[in-house]
Design an enzyme around this catalytic site. Structure first.
Site, PDB file in Angstrom:
ATOM      1  N   HIS A   1       4.575   6.295   2.411  1.00 27.19           N
ATOM      2  CA  HIS A   1       4.533   7.588   3.118  1.00 27.19           C
ATOM      3  C   HIS A   1       5.312   7.500   4.432  1.00 27.19           C
ATOM      4  O   HIS A   1       5.978   8.445   4.840  1.00 27.19           O
ATOM      5  CB  HIS A   1       3.091   7.982   3.447  1.00 27.19           C
ATOM      6  CG  HIS A   1       2.320   8.528   2.295  1.00 27.19           C
ATOM      7  ND1 HIS A   1       2.733   9.610   1.560  1.00 27.19           N
ATOM      8  CD2 HIS A   1       1.129   8.160   1.751  1.00 27.19           C
ATOM      9  CE1 HIS A   1       1.840   9.884   0.621  1.00 27.19           C
ATOM     10  NE2 HIS A   1       0.851   9.015   0.711  1.00 27.19           N
TER      11      HIS A   1
ATOM     12  N   CYS B   1      -6.853  -3.435   3.931  1.00 21.29           N
ATOM     13  CA  CYS B   1      -6.733  -1.972   3.801  1.00 21.29           C
ATOM     14  C   CYS B   1      -7.382  -1.468   2.525  1.00 21.29           C
ATOM     15  O   CYS B   1      -8.438  -0.863   2.552  1.00 21.29           O
ATOM     16  CB  CYS B   1      -5.273  -1.494   3.881  1.00 21.29           C
ATOM     17  SG  CYS B   1      -5.158   0.296   3.572  1.00 21.29           S
TER      18      CYS B   1
ATOM     19  N   SER C   1       0.599   3.825   1.751  1.00 20.54           N
ATOM     20  CA  SER C   1       0.805   4.411   3.086  1.00 20.54           C
ATOM     21  C   SER C   1       2.140   3.985   3.709  1.00 20.54           C
ATOM     22  O   SER C   1       2.761   4.775   4.427  1.00 20.54           O
ATOM     23  CB  SER C   1      -0.343   4.037   4.019  1.00 20.54           C
ATOM     24  OG  SER C   1      -1.550   4.558   3.517  1.00 20.54           O
TER      25      SER C   1
ATOM     26  N   CYS D   1       0.852  -1.197   0.000  1.00 22.02           N
ATOM     27  CA  CYS D   1       0.000   0.000   0.000  1.00 22.02           C
ATOM     28  C   CYS D   1       0.888   1.247   0.000  1.00 22.02           C
ATOM     29  O   CYS D   1       2.005   1.229   0.525  1.00 22.02           O
ATOM     30  CB  CYS D   1      -0.879  -0.008   1.250  1.00 22.02           C
ATOM     31  SG  CYS D   1      -1.904   1.467   1.448  1.00 22.02           S
TER      32      CYS D   1
ATOM     33  N   HIS E   1       0.836  -3.291   6.422  1.00 17.81           N
ATOM     34  CA  HIS E   1      -0.408  -3.245   7.202  1.00 17.81           C
ATOM     35  C   HIS E   1      -1.581  -3.827   6.422  1.00 17.81           C
ATOM     36  O   HIS E   1      -2.723  -3.569   6.750  1.00 17.81           O
ATOM     37  CB  HIS E   1      -0.695  -1.784   7.595  1.00 17.81           C
ATOM     38  CG  HIS E   1      -0.968  -0.918   6.404  1.00 17.81           C
ATOM     39  ND1 HIS E   1       0.030  -0.401   5.634  1.00 17.81           N
ATOM     40  CD2 HIS E   1      -2.130  -0.539   5.823  1.00 17.81           C
ATOM     41  CE1 HIS E   1      -0.500   0.279   4.636  1.00 17.81           C
ATOM     42  NE2 HIS E   1      -1.812   0.204   4.723  1.00 17.81           N
TER      43      HIS E   1
HETATM   44  N1  LIG Z   1      -7.504   7.210   4.330  1.00 14.51           N
HETATM   45  C1  LIG Z   1      -7.148   5.943   4.460  1.00 14.51           C
HETATM   46  O1  LIG Z   1      -7.701   5.195   5.276  1.00 14.51           O
HETATM   47  C2  LIG Z   1      -6.080   5.378   3.581  1.00 14.51           C
HETATM   48  C3  LIG Z   1      -5.844   3.989   3.565  1.00 14.51           C
HETATM   49  C4  LIG Z   1      -4.909   3.502   2.677  1.00 14.51           C
HETATM   50  C5  LIG Z   1      -4.199   4.334   1.824  1.00 14.51           C
HETATM   51  N2  LIG Z   1      -4.429   5.680   1.898  1.00 14.51           N
HETATM   52  C6  LIG Z   1      -3.752   6.614   0.990  1.00 14.51           C
HETATM   53  O2  LIG Z   1      -4.423   6.598  -0.259  1.00 14.51           O
HETATM   54  C7  LIG Z   1      -3.527   7.020  -1.279  1.00 14.51           C
HETATM   55  C8  LIG Z   1      -3.585   6.052  -2.448  1.00 14.51           C
HETATM   56  O3  LIG Z   1      -2.951   4.831  -2.082  1.00 14.51           O
HETATM   57  P1  LIG Z   1      -2.669   3.701  -3.189  1.00 14.51           P
HETATM   58  O4  LIG Z   1      -2.044   2.564  -2.458  1.00 14.51           O
HETATM   59  O5  LIG Z   1      -3.886   3.477  -4.012  1.00 14.51           O
HETATM   60  O6  LIG Z   1      -1.563   4.461  -4.090  1.00 14.51           O
HETATM   61  P2  LIG Z   1      -1.036   4.124  -5.564  1.00 14.51           P
HETATM   62  O7  LIG Z   1       0.306   4.743  -5.658  1.00 14.51           O
HETATM   63  O8  LIG Z   1      -1.199   2.664  -5.836  1.00 14.51           O
HETATM   64  O9  LIG Z   1      -2.061   4.881  -6.542  1.00 14.51           O
HETATM   65  C9  LIG Z   1      -2.123   6.256  -6.676  1.00 14.51           C
HETATM   66  C10 LIG Z   1      -2.594   6.614  -8.105  1.00 14.51           C
HETATM   67  O10 LIG Z   1      -2.782   8.035  -8.182  1.00 14.51           O
HETATM   68  C11 LIG Z   1      -2.407   8.443  -9.487  1.00 14.51           C
HETATM   69  N3  LIG Z   1      -2.205   9.910  -9.445  1.00 14.51           N
HETATM   70  C12 LIG Z   1      -1.154  10.592  -8.914  1.00 14.51           C
HETATM   71  N4  LIG Z   1      -1.350  11.930  -9.034  1.00 14.51           N
HETATM   72  C13 LIG Z   1      -2.561  12.078  -9.648  1.00 14.51           C
HETATM   73  C14 LIG Z   1      -3.343  13.220 -10.029  1.00 14.51           C
HETATM   74  N5  LIG Z   1      -2.908  14.468  -9.781  1.00 14.51           N
HETATM   75  N6  LIG Z   1      -4.526  13.000 -10.619  1.00 14.51           N
HETATM   76  C15 LIG Z   1      -4.978  11.761 -10.852  1.00 14.51           C
HETATM   77  N7  LIG Z   1      -4.286  10.637 -10.509  1.00 14.51           N
HETATM   78  C16 LIG Z   1      -3.096  10.815  -9.910  1.00 14.51           C
HETATM   79  C17 LIG Z   1      -1.177   7.616  -9.783  1.00 14.51           C
HETATM   80  O11 LIG Z   1      -0.915   7.578 -11.186  1.00 14.51           O
HETATM   81  C18 LIG Z   1      -1.596   6.266  -9.209  1.00 14.51           C
HETATM   82  O12 LIG Z   1      -2.246   5.455 -10.188  1.00 14.51           O
HETATM   83  C19 LIG Z   1      -2.163   7.146  -0.600  1.00 14.51           C
HETATM   84  O13 LIG Z   1      -1.947   8.492  -0.238  1.00 14.51           O
HETATM   85  C20 LIG Z   1      -2.330   6.294   0.627  1.00 14.51           C
HETATM   86  O14 LIG Z   1      -1.414   6.640   1.659  1.00 14.51           O
HETATM   87  C21 LIG Z   1      -5.359   6.209   2.743  1.00 14.51           C
HETATM   88 ZN   LIG Z   2      -3.059   0.896   3.347  1.00 14.15          ZN
END
Ligand SMILES: NC(=O)c1ccc[n+]([C@@H]2O[C@H](COP(=O)([O-])OP(=O)(O)OC[C@H]3O[C@@H](n4cnc5c(N)ncnc54)[C@H](O)[C@@H]3O)[C@@H](O)[C@H]2O)c1
Ligand SMILES: [Zn+2]
Ligand SMILES: [Zn+2]
Length: 369
Positions: free
Chosen positions: A45, A167, A42, A40, A61
């Protein structure tokens, strides 16, 4: 006992796969042998320091595995049980758990400290204690976690797929179904089609959205979004804003979901502009914690009565939602198998995260022997 694990010793360094000492489970804890762990964003990050952790920290996680041992007082989980770890523990008793907000359980205060609920650590390197990402540490062959962090699942569900329901799956799905409260006929825009956003697409489909606009600069992500149920896919926020208006006779989308990897003010503003009067923007993605990653025009918020809200774990109740989504999967109504683009060994974890950064995976998954 010994276990091999991917560790972040300090912010900004690559993952380091090392052998650690692991304590036996204490009261209220379980020892898990992991089968798989999703990669993931996160954890990245935490590794870069966007989300400051209590280093050193064992990463991971989003895991599933088999229970090998239980500590005193654990009566409802036994060795041999198949489990998914919830990235948020649920005590069942705090104000949030007892009012249907298990995702906000007060035990979440230990998430980035990485200790168990009693404040102590189970991973060690010599004299040094190591925390575990989200009190789990699924980038380890084995981990000792709180009973409050595990959900027992049916043994016939492949663990490599079930891991993602710890997650990414409920986080994306719930952001649309619970946080945005999307209804049949609605129009939804989803910014960022990674492991989270692709599940927001699935959530929008389940909620009956008429228009599901996926936004991602990467061609492969847009192709996948269309396969998973998006009705439109565009590369930029500007195109999404125009399309949302065009499809709704100038009204705008009912909801916009921000699931990009690193949240910056521009993408949140684009999501906000894409929504209609009384519309909802849901921010799921994370960014650098020390920066104000949301900067919006307050008059537009006020005069159009728009809502901007955060969503943690899709505002789900993990003890229910993890099993609920797996039951949809078993009924052929949820795509889990198709979420896993590529699997890696623990030793290849850095390659897995390079692939995430390059945008070649929906989800990469570590599979253990
Ligand atoms: N709130 C929560 O509970 C929670 C839980 C898990 C993950 N997250 C967060 O969610 C986010 C996404 O996680 P993920 O594992 O899917 O990441 P990931 O890297 O797999 O996917 C992110 C996607 O966003 C795209 N992207 C980047 N900038 C962009 C823009 N300006 N416009 C459109 N698309 C864009 C990328 O090309 C990529 O496909 C992360 O910040 C992660 O930390 C939050
Ligand atoms: Zn996660
Ligand atoms: Zn609680």
């Amino acid at each position: 006992m010994k276990t091999r694990a991917a560790v972040m010793w300090e912010a900004g360094k690559p993952w380091d796969v090392v052998e650690l000492d692991l304590d036996a489970p204490k009261a209220g804890e379980v020892l898990i042998k992991f089968a798989a762990s999703g990669l993931c964003h996160s954890d990245d990050h935490a590794r870069t320091g966007d989300l400051p952790g209590n280093y050193p920290l064992v990463g991971g996680h989003e895991g599933a595995g088999i229970v090998e041992q239980v500590g005193d007082g654990v009566f409802d989980i036994a060795p041999g049980d198949h489990v998914v770890c919830s990235f948020l523990p649920t005590c069942g008793k705090c104000r949030w758990c007892s009012t249907g907000h298990q995702n906000l359980c007060d035990l979440g205060q230990f998430l980035m400290v990485g200790c168990l609920p009693d404040g102590t650590f189970r991973f060690h390197s010599g004299e040094q204690d190591l925390g575990a990402m989200c009190m789990l540490g699924t980038f380890s062959e084995r981990a000792v976690v709180s009973r409050n962090s595990v959900v027992k699942i049916d043994a016939d569900i492949p663990l490599e797929k079930a891991a993602l329901v710890g997650c990414g799956v409920p986080t994306g799905w719930g952001s649309v179904v619970y946080s945005a409260e999307v209804r049949p006929g609605d129009s939804v825009v989803i910014f960022g089609i990674g492991g989270i956003g692709i599940n927001a697409v699935q959530g929008a489909k389940h909620a009956g959205a008429r228009h599901i606009i996926a936004v991602d600069p990467i061609d492969f992500k847009r192709e996948k979004a269309l396969e998973f149920g998006a009705t439109h896919a565009v590369a930029t926020g500007a195109e999404a804003i125009e399309l949302a208006a065009q499809l709704t006779e100038g009204v705008g989308a009912d909801a916009a979901i921000v699931t990009v990897g690193v949240v910056q003010p521009q993408v949140v503003e684009e999501a906000f502009f894409a929504t209609r009067k009384l519309g909802t923007t849901v921010v799921v993605g994370l960014g650098p914690m020390t920066e104000n990653t949301i900067q919006l025009n307050g008059d537009m918020l006020t005069l159009y009565q728009k809502t901007v809200k955060g969503s943690l774990f899709g505002a789900s109740n993990p003890m229910h939602d993890i099993k609920n989504i797996l039951s949809l999967y078993k009924a052929g109504q949820y795509k889990l198998d198709e979420l896993v683009t590529k699997t890696y060994s623990l030793d290849d974890i850095n390659a897995g995260y390079e692939d995430m950064a390059a945008g070649v995976n929906l989800r990469g998954v570590i599979v253990y022997d």
